[in-house]
Write a protein that holds these residues in place. Structure first.
Motif: not given
Length: 217
Positions: A98-100, A146-154, A163-167
């Motif tokens: 997690i990166a906030y 390849d169409g699969k999610k590796i990182a989510a943002l919010g 604030y918040h960030g990415l996973a």
């Protein structure tokens, strides 16, 4: 309960990198960390340095401001917490980096759209370090392989402060994602660095991500 304070020592010590204070917090509970971000953002002034928090969370589902319960397909033992970031439902757990980002966007001359773009670029650049091609998707923030999610943002923006960030999925149990529509997309598959041949500890991946984020910000 972990308390996040300025001036901690040890693993939580703050270090200064080009006007960005970086905190390595280890594994911390989601809710007190969230409230610490809210408190930091509410208290900061025009000269408060920006901060980057690198950490991981115990298992939890979080439901963003636009989140719909219908995207939770199965109730499990993992808690579900409505929070104030953008987006739908996602899962956090051990082995996910997690990166906030607690930033003054006006001071950095960034729009929200540009911040999202730069966060995605940091992950794409990190993946390229491992010889992996990451992609964006229109109207679906995050990074995909390849169409699969590796990182989510919010993100949450208050008075020009983020604030918040990415996973970033590094080496985790992906099974809990099957109980939800990740980020509100039915049938969306997820992946992680370990499935793509990367065998590197989470803290080392975190250092790579720090470098890439600072370069993009």
């Amino acid at each position: 309960m972990t308390r996040l304070t300025r001036g901690q020592t040890g693993e939580n010590a703050a270090s200064q990198h080009a006007a960005l204070i970086v905190r390595h917090l280890g594994r911390v509970e989601y809710e007190p960390t969230w409230h610490a971000m809210q408190d930091f953002t509410a208290r900061r002034g025009p000269d408060t340095p920006d901060e980057l928090w690198l950490l991981e969370h115990p298992p939890i589902y979080t439901l963003g401001l636009a989140g719909k319960r219908e995207h939770i397909l199965q109730v499990t033992h993992i808690p579900i917490l409505p929070v104030d970031r953008g987006g739908q439902v996602t899962y956090h757990g051990p082995g996910q980096l997690i990166a906030y980002l607690l930033l003054d966007l006006k001071r950095r001359g960034l729009s929200v759209r540009e911040l999202v773009n730069r966060m995605e670029q940091a992950v794409i650049d990190l993946l390229a370090d491992y010889g992996i091609e990451g992609q964006r998707r229109d109207k679906a923030p995050g990074v995909y392989v390849d169409g699969k999610k590796i990182a989510a943002l919010g993100l949450r923006i208050r008075h020009g402060m983020s604030y918040h960030g990415l996973a970033l999925n590094v080496d985790m149990d992906l099974a809990p994602f099957s109980a939800i529509n990740p980020c509100g997309y039915e049938g969306l598959k997820v992946t992680q660095l370990s499935e793509l041949g990367v065998d590197e500890p989470l803290d080392q991946v975190g250092e790579r991500l720090r470098v890439r984020l600072e370069a993009c910000l």
